[in-house]
Design an enzyme around this catalytic site. Structure first.
Site, PDB file in Angstrom:
ATOM      1  N   ASP A   1       0.821  -1.209   0.000  1.00  0.00           N
ATOM      2  CA  ASP A   1       0.000   0.000   0.000  1.00  0.00           C
ATOM      3  C   ASP A   1       0.857   1.264   0.000  1.00  0.00           C
ATOM      4  O   ASP A   1       0.462   2.288  -0.561  1.00  0.00           O
ATOM      5  CB  ASP A   1      -0.934  -0.002   1.213  1.00  0.00           C
TER       6      ASP A   1
ATOM      7  N   GLU B   1      -4.451   9.829   4.736  1.00  0.00           N
ATOM      8  CA  GLU B   1      -4.705  10.725   5.846  1.00  0.00           C
ATOM      9  C   GLU B   1      -3.671  11.836   5.936  1.00  0.00           C
ATOM     10  O   GLU B   1      -2.540  11.707   5.457  1.00  0.00           O
ATOM     11  CB  GLU B   1      -4.733   9.973   7.183  1.00  0.00           C
TER      12      GLU B   1
ATOM     13  N   HIS C   1       4.964  15.235  22.699  1.00  0.00           N
ATOM     14  CA  HIS C   1       4.460  16.230  23.642  1.00  0.00           C
ATOM     15  C   HIS C   1       2.999  16.522  23.328  1.00  0.00           C
ATOM     16  O   HIS C   1       2.505  16.233  22.234  1.00  0.00           O
ATOM     17  CB  HIS C   1       5.288  17.521  23.597  1.00  0.00           C
TER      18      HIS C   1
ATOM     19  N   TYR D   1      -4.012   4.162   9.549  1.00  0.00           N
ATOM     20  CA  TYR D   1      -3.636   4.752  10.833  1.00  0.00           C
ATOM     21  C   TYR D   1      -4.864   5.114  11.666  1.00  0.00           C
ATOM     22  O   TYR D   1      -4.905   4.913  12.881  1.00  0.00           O
ATOM     23  CB  TYR D   1      -2.785   5.988  10.546  1.00  0.00           C
TER      24      TYR D   1
ATOM     25  N   GLN E   1       4.434   9.858   4.523  1.00  0.00           N
ATOM     26  CA  GLN E   1       5.520   9.892   3.548  1.00  0.00           C
ATOM     27  C   GLN E   1       6.079  11.296   3.332  1.00  0.00           C
ATOM     28  O   GLN E   1       7.236  11.452   2.953  1.00  0.00           O
ATOM     29  CB  GLN E   1       5.051   9.306   2.211  1.00  0.00           C
TER      30      GLN E   1
END
Length: 292
Positions: free
Chosen positions: A73, A148, A158, A190, A247
């Site tokens: 993918d 996404e 954080h 994700y 990416q």
């Protein structure tokens, strides 16, 4: 009878010998069948195909009717961000792990692809997202994503304090490790790992999924895909980024905002005639089988 495809591009970034073998098999098989074949430059170099017509992803998008992406993918996502700018159909041969977007079994790729080349296939358009880091006195940093866009800390984890505006109206504020903004295509990636909903590909919707929120009331939210999402930050004292499909990363600095909206481009994804989205979900996610 006219062929639905005349020029075919072979795409991928192989990391394993088995993937390279699939590239080589496809090149020789398609050439023998009389198709004009354009192979991505890196693949041709690794296979030492000196006389093969080669090109960049953009060349393939401009010249080919169909792109065959060999890999997982991740390979498909990288290729899709470029190929979506052109009028080209895309299909994948799975040489990765899950393979939600790469349908063809490498062991049966010739037969499955032969049926597709004869015009027996299903076609769908997968919409994409466009992310802007909005700067005051400089051009925006812009990238696209098919899965996404993720707001997250840079090198050190954080808490992030931010406000979310949908169509320029305040929606909610949040203290969390970040936010996932996912398309239906990305809802099984994700976003799913973070507890987001699965959206079927035909839905015109976007999922907003908090990452480790500081309050139990922060829940995933699904909105119309035509909506514009704006993220505003109270104070940026640590590194902050947005990433597209894991990416491409765009840094966010003090005083900057993030704008996310549906892209004008889309991926023309095709599947074998017997493709079923729910069968894919069942097999990839290990869902229970039919009882009767």
């Amino acid at each position: 009878m006219n062929k639905p495809f005349n020029c075919i591009g072979i795409v991928g970034h192989p990391r394993h010998p088995t993937a390279l073998a699939t590239h080589e098999m496809l090149y020789h098989w398609l050439t023998e069948k009389g198709y004009s074949v354009l192979i991505e430059q890196q693949i041709a170099r690794e296979l030492n195909l000196k006389d093969a017509p080669t090109g960049s992803l953009a060349d393939i998008g401009q010249q080919a009717d169909l792109a065959v992406v060999v890999g997982g993918d991740g390979n498909m996502l990288g290729a899709a961000r470029v190929l979506s700018r052109y009028d080209i159909k895309v299909i994948g041969v799975n040489r990765g792990n899950l393979g939600f977007l790469t349908d063809l079994d490498p062991d049966h790729a010739q037969q499955q692809l032969s049926d597709v080349l004869d015009g027996h296939y299903l076609s769908e358009q997968r919409f994409m997202l466009e992310a802007h880091v909005c700067r005051t006195n400089q051009p925006d940093s812009i990238s696209t994503a098919i899965n996404e866009v993720v707001l997250h800390p840079g090198k050190v984890a954080h808490m992030i304090e931010f406000e979310v505006y949908i169509d320029d109206r305040f929606a909610f504020s949040q203290r969390s490790d970040g936010l996932i903004i996912a398309t239906p295509t990305g809802s099984t990636a994700y976003s799913l790992s973070a507890g987001g909903p699965i959206l079927t590909p035909s839905l015109e919707a976007i999922a907003l999924v908090p990452m480790f929120p500081h309050t139990l009331s922060a829940r995933p939210l699904v909105i119309n895909s035509s909506s514009t999402i704006r993220l505003k930050f109270s104070c940026i004292t640590n590194d902050l980024e947005i990433s597209c499909d894991s990416q491409i990363a765009l840094p966010v600095q003090e005083g900057e905002e993030v704008l996310i909206r549906r892209s004008e481009h889309h991926l023309n994804l095709i599947h074998p005639k017997n493709y079923s989205y729910f069968n894919t979900l069942s097999s990839k996610l290990g869902w229970s089988k039919k009882l009767f």
